[in-house]
Design an enzyme around this catalytic site. Sequence first.
Site, PDB file in Angstrom:
ATOM      1  N   SER A  99      95.270  47.567   5.687  1.00 49.32           N
ATOM      2  CA  SER A  99      96.706  47.901   5.591  1.00 49.32           C
ATOM      3  C   SER A  99      96.752  49.359   5.152  1.00 49.32           C
ATOM      4  CB  SER A  99      97.400  47.012   4.557  1.00 49.32           C
ATOM      5  OG  SER A  99      97.360  45.668   4.959  1.00 49.32           O
TER       6      SER A  99
ATOM      7  N   LYS B  23     103.608  47.138   8.761  1.00 49.69           N
ATOM      8  CA  LYS B  23     102.984  46.328   7.701  1.00 49.69           C
ATOM      9  C   LYS B  23     103.500  46.768   6.326  1.00 49.69           C
ATOM     10  CE  LYS B  23      99.966  43.823   5.405  1.00 49.69           C
ATOM     11  NZ  LYS B  23      99.970  42.365   5.355  1.00 49.69           N
TER      12      LYS B  23
HETATM   13  P1  NDP Z   1      89.296  43.229  -1.315  1.00 47.35           P
HETATM   14  O1  NDP Z   1      89.630  44.022  -2.513  1.00 47.35           O
HETATM   15  O2  NDP Z   1      88.947  41.792  -1.469  1.00 47.35           O
HETATM   16  O3  NDP Z   1      88.081  43.908  -0.500  1.00 47.35           O
HETATM   17  C1  NDP Z   1      88.089  45.284  -0.230  1.00 47.35           C
HETATM   18  C2  NDP Z   1      86.956  45.613   0.729  1.00 47.35           C
HETATM   19  O4  NDP Z   1      86.917  47.034   0.919  1.00 47.35           O
HETATM   20  C3  NDP Z   1      85.574  45.212   0.177  1.00 47.35           C
HETATM   21  O5  NDP Z   1      84.732  44.905   1.256  1.00 47.35           O
HETATM   22  C4  NDP Z   1      85.137  46.524  -0.502  1.00 47.35           C
HETATM   23  O6  NDP Z   1      83.742  46.629  -0.666  1.00 47.35           O
HETATM   24  C5  NDP Z   1      85.639  47.518   0.514  1.00 47.35           C
HETATM   25  N1  NDP Z   1      85.802  48.872  -0.043  1.00 47.35           N
HETATM   26  C6  NDP Z   1      86.714  49.275  -0.971  1.00 47.35           C
HETATM   27  N2  NDP Z   1      86.571  50.597  -1.211  1.00 47.35           N
HETATM   28  C7  NDP Z   1      85.565  51.025  -0.410  1.00 47.35           C
HETATM   29  C8  NDP Z   1      84.959  52.302  -0.191  1.00 47.35           C
HETATM   30  N3  NDP Z   1      85.361  53.397  -0.843  1.00 47.35           N
HETATM   31  N4  NDP Z   1      83.953  52.382   0.697  1.00 47.35           N
HETATM   32  C9  NDP Z   1      83.531  51.268   1.375  1.00 47.35           C
HETATM   33  N5  NDP Z   1      84.061  50.044   1.217  1.00 47.35           N
HETATM   34  C10 NDP Z   1      85.074  49.925   0.336  1.00 47.35           C
HETATM   35  O7  NDP Z   1      90.520  43.421  -0.310  1.00 47.35           O
HETATM   36  P2  NDP Z   1      91.063  42.414   0.809  1.00 47.35           P
HETATM   37  O8  NDP Z   1      89.930  41.918   1.632  1.00 47.35           O
HETATM   38  O9  NDP Z   1      92.003  41.456   0.181  1.00 47.35           O
HETATM   39  O10 NDP Z   1      91.956  43.433   1.666  1.00 47.35           O
HETATM   40  C11 NDP Z   1      91.403  44.318   2.645  1.00 47.35           C
HETATM   41  C12 NDP Z   1      92.587  44.979   3.362  1.00 47.35           C
HETATM   42  O11 NDP Z   1      93.373  43.961   3.992  1.00 47.35           O
HETATM   43  C13 NDP Z   1      93.519  45.729   2.402  1.00 47.35           C
HETATM   44  O12 NDP Z   1      94.015  46.895   3.019  1.00 47.35           O
HETATM   45  C14 NDP Z   1      94.626  44.718   2.148  1.00 47.35           C
HETATM   46  O13 NDP Z   1      95.832  45.367   1.778  1.00 47.35           O
HETATM   47  C15 NDP Z   1      94.710  44.011   3.483  1.00 47.35           C
HETATM   48  N6  NDP Z   1      95.230  42.642   3.456  1.00 47.35           N
HETATM   49  C16 NDP Z   1      94.787  41.700   2.558  1.00 47.35           C
HETATM   50  C17 NDP Z   1      95.323  40.430   2.543  1.00 47.35           C
HETATM   51  C18 NDP Z   1      94.883  39.350   1.591  1.00 47.35           C
HETATM   52  O14 NDP Z   1      95.529  38.289   1.552  1.00 47.35           O
HETATM   53  N7  NDP Z   1      93.820  39.529   0.805  1.00 47.35           N
HETATM   54  C19 NDP Z   1      96.403  40.044   3.498  1.00 47.35           C
HETATM   55  C20 NDP Z   1      96.716  41.067   4.461  1.00 47.35           C
HETATM   56  C21 NDP Z   1      96.178  42.314   4.414  1.00 47.35           C
HETATM   57  P3  NDP Z   1      83.000  45.962  -1.952  1.00 47.35           P
HETATM   58  O15 NDP Z   1      82.746  44.544  -1.576  1.00 47.35           O
HETATM   59  O16 NDP Z   1      81.789  46.767  -2.112  1.00 47.35           O
HETATM   60  O17 NDP Z   1      83.950  46.102  -3.124  1.00 47.35           O
END
Ligand code: NDP
Length: 310
Positions: free
Chosen positions: A111, A186
């Site tokens: 997002s 979004k």
């Molecule tokens: P999480 O916080 O669970 O996971 C974030 C992911 O991004 C992890 O894989 C993390 O890696 C990675 N990450 C964060 N910073 C970095 C970086 N600097 N470099 C590389 N990798 C990075 O988030 P979600 O999975 O919940 O959400 C992901 C996206 O989807 C977001 O934009 C969110 O807004 C969107 N979203 C989420 C929903 C939900 O219900 N959860 C619903 C709809 C959209 P690591 O494992 O190492 O921390």
Amino acid sequence: MNRPQRGTASAQPAMPVVAFLGLGAIGTPMARHLAEPEFSLRVWNRTTAKAAAFASKHKATHAATPREAATGADFIVTCLSTSSDVESILDGPTGIEAGLSSGAVFIDCTSGDPAASRRIAARLAAKGVAFLDAPVSGGVAGAEIGTLTVMVGGGAAELERATPVLDAFGEKIVHCGPIGAGHALKSINQAMLAVHIWSLGEGLVALARAGVKPALALEVINASSGRSNTSQNLFPQRVLSRAFPRTFRLALLDKDVGIAARTLREQKVPAPLIQLAAELMSLAHRELGEDADHVETVKVIERMAGEVID
Ligand code: NDP
């Protein structure tokens, strides 16, 4: 009609190579749908152990770097916290860009931020790689069962090529407009979610003090014009039960509403309500920290009022 026709089978490689980067709360169940015979899946995650665990359980290989994941891939799918995180893994000798092949399609399911999407798209276009912003809604539960809504910004021809990948985890795939349109839409959806949570929280606290039980208030609201997904599902399942499961971090909702507020300012639209929602999400994020779920915002309202919704 919003949804393009699927590409013909002959237009797709026999087994497209898909790189999926970002195995977070929603990325992991999305990637699972691509660990199927029709795709050759590679996964990468910043915390390496998560990618290794995924590859040990599913039909996927684990790439050591973003570059290794992207090398020779037909589709690169990212699902990270923010657009800045996506930009950060494009860079450098181990970054995605170093591995990209001309003709690939980059699908960003983060997002993200419309302006950043346009920047990333221009950078990739110079390499002959198409970009689609493709944020999702439907939550972790929707990702598990492959019923996400996918909001796509970018070219129609690129979307048609990417449709088999998006179909794996999406049920409703909507072409919203040019690059950045998916991220813009979004962010507005998320601003509405924040307004629903905050306004329902305030309302139920006031009603509780006036002697109306929250369960009864929700029953009436859910049969009336104030109902929303927040009143029909989130509050009954998560607030009244005091379960507050952690599925979507408040930190991410704060980020989303900030994007909405910025988008409205860029469009020069007076938007006092969404600007205030952004400030309130930021306040709740500061109060509750990085790990809190978005629905826990209600706890800030309860603290301010000295009243609990249960
Ligand atoms: P999480 O916080 O669970 O996971 C974030 C992911 O991004 C992890 O894989 C993390 O890696 C990675 N990450 C964060 N910073 C970095 C970086 N600097 N470099 C590389 N990798 C990075 O988030 P979600 O999975 O919940 O959400 C992901 C996206 O989807 C977001 O934009 C969110 O807004 C969107 N979203 C989420 C929903 C939900 O219900 N959860 C619903 C709809 C959209 P690591 O494992 O190492 O921390």
